[in-house]
Design an enzyme around this catalytic site. Structure first.
Site, mmCIF file in Angstrom:
data_model
loop_
_atom_site.group_PDB
_atom_site.id
_atom_site.type_symbol
_atom_site.label_atom_id
_atom_site.label_comp_id
_atom_site.label_asym_id
_atom_site.label_seq_id
_atom_site.Cartn_x
_atom_site.Cartn_y
_atom_site.Cartn_z
ATOM 1 N N CYS A 144 0.632 4.183 1.086
ATOM 2 C CA CYS A 144 0.778 5.027 2.282
ATOM 3 C C CYS A 144 1.853 4.489 3.218
ATOM 4 C CB CYS A 144 -0.546 5.190 3.031
ATOM 5 S SG CYS A 144 -1.158 3.713 3.844
ATOM 6 N N ASP B 260 -3.131 4.159 -3.265
ATOM 7 C CA ASP B 260 -2.706 2.957 -2.533
ATOM 8 C C ASP B 260 -1.960 2.011 -3.476
ATOM 9 O OD1 ASP B 260 -4.827 0.428 -0.846
ATOM 10 O OD2 ASP B 260 -2.863 0.238 -1.739
ATOM 11 N N ASP C 279 -6.794 9.784 -3.241
ATOM 12 C CA ASP C 279 -7.362 10.550 -2.130
ATOM 13 C C ASP C 279 -6.240 11.335 -1.462
ATOM 14 O OD1 ASP C 279 -7.449 7.374 -0.672
ATOM 15 O OD2 ASP C 279 -6.143 8.944 0.120
ATOM 16 N N ASP D 213 0.864 -1.181 0.000
ATOM 17 C CA ASP D 213 0.000 0.000 0.000
ATOM 18 C C ASP D 213 0.896 1.224 0.000
ATOM 19 O OD1 ASP D 213 -1.625 2.213 0.670
ATOM 20 O OD2 ASP D 213 -2.901 1.042 1.997
#
Lengths: 235, 379
Positions: free
Chosen positions: A107, A160, A167, A105
């Site tokens: 992040c 992601d 986002d 992912d």
């Protein structure tokens, strides 16, 4: 996290970050906090939300960063933590997973990779002679490849993994991770690894607060000049 | 017993969008964009004191809101107020949460609220004159046991609906710690009941981590001071005072040794389980991790005891767990550790895997495990 809300390691980090930047950090305020965070480290080497929980990238970053602020990193088993976080970089994708056996992912480019500068600093303070003077202990190029090639949305913003939508959260942390991967050290001892064209270079970010290092200095200076509020004022 | 959204972009017929079939509630998707803002707005106006709502309306509105978006903290907080004022039965919120979790198995706010409700129920339960809020007139111990079982079910369902559901498994651990009080019975029951589940979800790291938690808690429970056995057998729902623990101390000493032997057995069974699963499902990192750690726990050395002690999960204060340290290592060393699952077997197992596996990841994990065995056992 808020009155009547959940208690976990994130709030310790938020509190420590805010208190240290605004110069209201006192031993009384964080009495027992460092020891509690250390109890959140588990057999895997990473840190969970509260003592007993599964090790998780987000919570691990918050725990370690809080301890760095409180100057109590040595309460952790740094060796097992290092072993855990380095095991989270995915050999195929180059990005990081949040927990064992989960998917990569974007992040976690920050939450996980961001641990390595903190660990580097802690181990260096202990006089570890084996530390590199040029690289963090993760594959910086591979992470940059993952972010640049897989985490960008053609319309702008980051995400992601391919197939997900963009986002602000992922945009922030993919970019933060990219900054970590591009910059080693600071000041005199500063090495850059920028994958692709020079325009890909980002400004360095502060590994504890994740804002520009100059801003950290500015904030600290600003609040040092303010009178420290007494306890009565917190009515 | 389940909710869901029915994809239905247009209202074709003039009928209610609510569909109830075999106890399952469906909402046609077209109505959400009207319904949600409507109820959301109503609640906000109430909160801003611009429009009054009576308790029944509040209950209905928050219920609707939370089934559409259970992460709306304000709605849960309104229900907290209703519970505290005595107008809402906390059990209803457990049911509402359970329903919301069928569609939103991760919902953090739902789990958080659930813990708040359980804390309310525990407090109620420990009062001398227990107010029966719709509960059957069961004994407090029985009520607690039922609560724990129900929570285990809810967690299990949610874990099945989303892989490695951190929030569900964390909640499960929390319930055992704070409602189940980590009794040996509940730990063993959970070990049994999750065995099948983890075998069906071999990449679910959270599931296996839960088993590590159970095993470590068992080690902690049986190898600590005798005090803990008193707590186990009495299943005391109140927090035992220190005095009570000291009173029980001498009487329970003989029981400790039998629990020690059992621990070795459970660890051995766990290693067997790992071995089976690793053979059956090659290439799952979680299984190797779990195997590592289980083996680690069956061969404690002073170095590893530090980690085990640091994993103190039952919330005792720092000083008491540090006192337990030396006693813990002494007892672990005294306990008869069977050699049948000793190093020789592990080496044979790993070498067998390496020579017969065709999965690249499996080979990599096996090699790493072998290296680790060599360095760990070399100490």
């Amino acid at each position: 996290m808020h009155i009547g809300g959940e208690v976990d390691v994130r709030s310790a980090y938020c509190a420590a970050a805010v208190a240290s930047l605004t110069n209201v950090l006192t031993p009384a305020l964080f009495a027992g906090t460092a020891e509690w965070i250390a109890r959140c480290q588990n057999w895997e080497g990473g840190i969970g939300g509260v003592p007993g929980m599964e090790a998780h990238g987000g919570y691990t970053f918050c725990g370690v960063a809080a301890l760095v602020i409180l100057k109590k990193e040595h309460l952790l088993n740094l060796r097992s933590l290092l072993h855990w976080v380095t095991g989270r970089q995915m050999r195929f994708e180059g990005g990081f997973q949040g927990r064992c056996n989960k998917l990569v992912d974007g992040c976690y480019s920050f939450w996980q990779a961001g641990l390595l500068p903190l660990l580097h600093r802690a181990l260096h303070a202990r006089g570890d002679a084996a530390l590199s003077m040029a690289r963090w202990m993760f594959d910086q190029s591979a992470l940059q490849e993952y972010i640049l090639l897989c985490c960008q949305c053609p319309a702008g913003g980051l995400l992601d993994k391919p197939g997900k939508s963009r986002d602000f959260y992922h945009t922030c942390y993919c970019l933060s991770g990219l900054a970590i991967a591009q910059h080693f050290g600071s000041g005199d001892l500063h090495h850059e690894v920028v994958l692709g064209v020079p325009e890909n270079r980002l400004q360095p970010t502060h590994p504890v607060y994740n804002i520009a290092p100059e801003k950290v200095v500015k904030a600290v200076m600003h609040f040092l000049q303010q009178p420290v509020p007494g306890l009565e004022a917190a009515g | 017993d389940e909710i869901g959204l029915i994809p239905c972009p247009e209202a074709r017929y003039n009928r209610s969008p609510i569909v109830l079939v075999e106890n399952k509630l469906g909402v046609e998707s077209w109505c959400v964009k009207f319904l949600l803002p409507y109820v959301h707005n109503k609640l906000l106006l109430y909160r801003q004191r611009k429009q009054w709502l009576n308790k029944d309306e509040l209950i209905d509105i928050t219920c609707t809101l939370l089934l559409l978006n259970p992460d709306f903290t304000t709605a849960w907080n309104v229900r907290k107020e209703l519970i505290l004022s005595g107008t809402l039965n906390p059990l209803k919120d457990l049911h509402l949460g359970k329903l919301a979790l069928t569609k939103f198995p991760k919902s953090p706010e739902t789990w958080i609220h659930r813990r708040w409700v359980l804390q309310q129920l525990i407090q109620e339960n420990s009062l001398p004159t227990v107010v029966n809020k719709g509960n059957l007139g069961a004994a407090p111990v029985e009520r607690i046991h039922r609560l724990v079982q129900e929570e285990m079910n809810v967690c299990s369902e949610a874990a099945g609906r989303y892989p490695s559901n951190y929030n569900a498994w964390s909640h499960r651990i929390w319930v055992l710690q704070h409602v189940g009080k980590l009794t040996v019975k509940v730990l063993l029951d959970e070990l049994t009941s999750t065995k099948y589940w983890v075998s069906m979800h071999v990449s679910d790291h959270s599931g296996f981590h839960y088993r590590q938690f159970l095993l470590k808690s068992l080690i902690g429970r049986t190898v600590n001071d005798d005090n803990t056995l008193v707590r186990n057998q009495m299943v005391n729902e109140q927090n035992p005072s220190l005095q009570k623990e000291e009173e029980g101390q001498g009487a329970e000493a003989p029981g400790v040794e039998e629990w020690n032997v059992d621990i070795s057995r459970y660890l051995e069974e766990e290693l067997d389980l790992c071995t089976d699963l690793i053979d059956t499902y090659p290439g799952h990192e979680t299984l190797w991790c779990h195997s590592d750690e289980t083996f680690h726990n069956s061969h404690p050395s002073p170095a590893t005891s530090h980690m085990a002690q640091a994993m103190d999960v039952d919330g005792l204060n720092e000083s008491s767990s540090k006192q337990g340290y030396t006693q813990e290592t002494k007892r672990l060393k005294r306990a008869p550790m069977q050699d049948s699952f000793g190093p020789e077997m592990e080496y044979r197992f790993v070498d067998k895997v390496l020579s017969t596996c065709r999965d690249v990841d499996q080979a990599r994990f096996a090699t790493a495990y072998r290296k680790w065995l060599v360095s760990f056992l070399g100490q």
